[in-house]
Design a protein around this motif. Sequence first.
Motif, short mmCIF file in Angstrom:
data_model
loop_
_atom_site.label_atom_id
_atom_site.label_comp_id
_atom_site.label_asym_id
_atom_site.label_seq_id
_atom_site.Cartn_x
_atom_site.Cartn_y
_atom_site.Cartn_z
N GLN A 2 0.81 -1.21 0.00
CA GLN A 2 0.00 0.00 0.00
C GLN A 2 0.84 1.26 0.00
O GLN A 2 0.32 2.38 -0.20
N ALA A 3 2.14 1.14 0.23
CA ALA A 3 3.02 2.32 0.28
C ALA A 3 3.14 2.95 -1.11
O ALA A 3 2.94 2.29 -2.14
N ALA A 4 3.51 4.21 -1.14
CA ALA A 4 3.72 4.91 -2.41
C ALA A 4 4.81 4.21 -3.22
O ALA A 4 5.65 3.49 -2.67
N GLU A 5 4.78 4.40 -4.52
CA GLU A 5 5.77 3.79 -5.39
C GLU A 5 7.12 4.48 -5.21
O GLU A 5 7.22 5.71 -5.22
N LEU A 6 8.17 3.67 -5.09
CA LEU A 6 9.50 4.23 -4.86
C LEU A 6 10.02 5.08 -6.03
O LEU A 6 10.62 6.14 -5.77
N PRO A 7 9.86 4.67 -7.29
CA PRO A 7 10.46 5.47 -8.37
C PRO A 7 10.10 6.95 -8.31
O PRO A 7 10.95 7.80 -8.59
N GLU A 8 8.88 7.25 -7.92
CA GLU A 8 8.47 8.66 -7.90
C GLU A 8 9.05 9.42 -6.71
O GLU A 8 8.97 10.66 -6.65
N LEU A 9 9.67 8.70 -5.76
CA LEU A 9 10.25 9.31 -4.56
C LEU A 9 11.76 9.44 -4.62
O LEU A 9 12.36 10.18 -3.82
N LEU A 10 12.41 8.72 -5.53
CA LEU A 10 13.87 8.59 -5.48
C LEU A 10 14.61 9.91 -5.65
O LEU A 10 15.55 10.20 -4.91
N ALA A 11 14.22 10.71 -6.61
CA ALA A 11 14.95 11.96 -6.86
C ALA A 11 14.87 12.88 -5.65
O ALA A 11 15.88 13.46 -5.21
N ALA A 12 13.67 13.03 -5.09
CA ALA A 12 13.52 13.88 -3.90
C ALA A 12 14.26 13.29 -2.71
O ALA A 12 14.83 14.04 -1.89
N GLY A 13 14.28 11.96 -2.60
CA GLY A 13 15.02 11.32 -1.52
C GLY A 13 16.51 11.60 -1.61
O GLY A 13 17.17 11.86 -0.59
N ARG A 14 17.03 11.56 -2.82
CA ARG A 14 18.45 11.89 -3.02
C ARG A 14 18.73 13.32 -2.59
O ARG A 14 19.71 13.59 -1.88
N ARG A 15 17.89 14.24 -3.00
CA ARG A 15 18.09 15.64 -2.63
C ARG A 15 18.04 15.82 -1.11
O ARG A 15 18.82 16.58 -0.53
N HIS A 16 17.13 15.10 -0.47
CA HIS A 16 17.00 15.21 0.98
C HIS A 16 18.27 14.70 1.67
O HIS A 16 18.78 15.35 2.60
N LEU A 17 18.79 13.57 1.24
CA LEU A 17 20.00 13.02 1.86
C LEU A 17 21.19 13.95 1.67
O LEU A 17 21.98 14.18 2.59
N LEU A 18 21.34 14.50 0.48
CA LEU A 18 22.45 15.40 0.23
C LEU A 18 22.32 16.68 1.04
O LEU A 18 23.32 17.25 1.51
N ALA A 19 21.09 17.15 1.24
CA ALA A 19 20.88 18.34 2.05
C ALA A 19 21.24 18.10 3.52
O ALA A 19 21.76 18.99 4.20
N LEU A 20 20.98 16.87 3.99
CA LEU A 20 21.34 16.53 5.37
C LEU A 20 22.85 16.52 5.57
O LEU A 20 23.33 16.80 6.66
#
Length: 258
Positions: free
Chosen positions: A240-258
């Motif tokens: 039921q979780a959201a699809e990962l492909p649509e989250l990957l780019a934003a996830g990368r940006r978040h990790l780099l910002a951290l």
Amino acid sequence: MKLAFSTLGVPGLPIPEVVALASSTGYQGVELRAHPEEPVHPGIGARERAAVVDEFKRADIEILTVAGYTQVASATADEDRLRQELDELLWLARDLGASFIRVFPGGGDQDPADADATAARRLATAAELAADFGVRILMETHDSHRTGADAARVLGPVGHPQVGAVWDVMHTWLGGEDPVTTHAALGPYLGYVQVKDIASAEDTTPLALGAGVLPLGECLALLDDDCWVCWEYEKRWYPQAAELPELLAAGRRHLLAL
């Protein structure tokens, strides 16, 4: 910081699509879930292995890990079968050029001290083949050995450079261990870190990175600059979780910002 994602987040996705996804979203590596449900597992032959290597090489994406499910601390595991599983994972990692194989503890079926000794003995035995292949065996902070302190009780007695740990930040947090304590315990053994995010200890449905409660910033601040960080999004267990492909780019940006 070098970033990867696990194919646990894209169940059954063909390897060319996995590689294209990593390339298009800026991830340098992939952790391959080595299960018969997936396109890459110990049962595939030499030709299939070579094709996987070619796909990744053409895109300049690294195969970081062959993520297996062997439970090295389990009292009920058949010794011969368990050693065969470890050997098969190591051969697969060697053939693919992966740096690591991932195993679980799974020692909840016996006394903790016995589980520690069982895991240490099995890992020490497998370490020689791992050394021959240039592959590291990493036990994930998980189940019976959820915290860094738990894992260190096994890895210290092994005392072999080819045996180490995957730090799953969710499990150490669920175990009540703060990031500084985890890092201190796992520092000598750390292979890489698995990140994820969840709403609470009671609701571990995977979320976009930064949308939950896990102390990702605190964990990443402790790491060496060249440490691999892998997003393990547990889509396989939470359809039921959201699809990962649509989250990957934003996830990368978040990790780099951290």
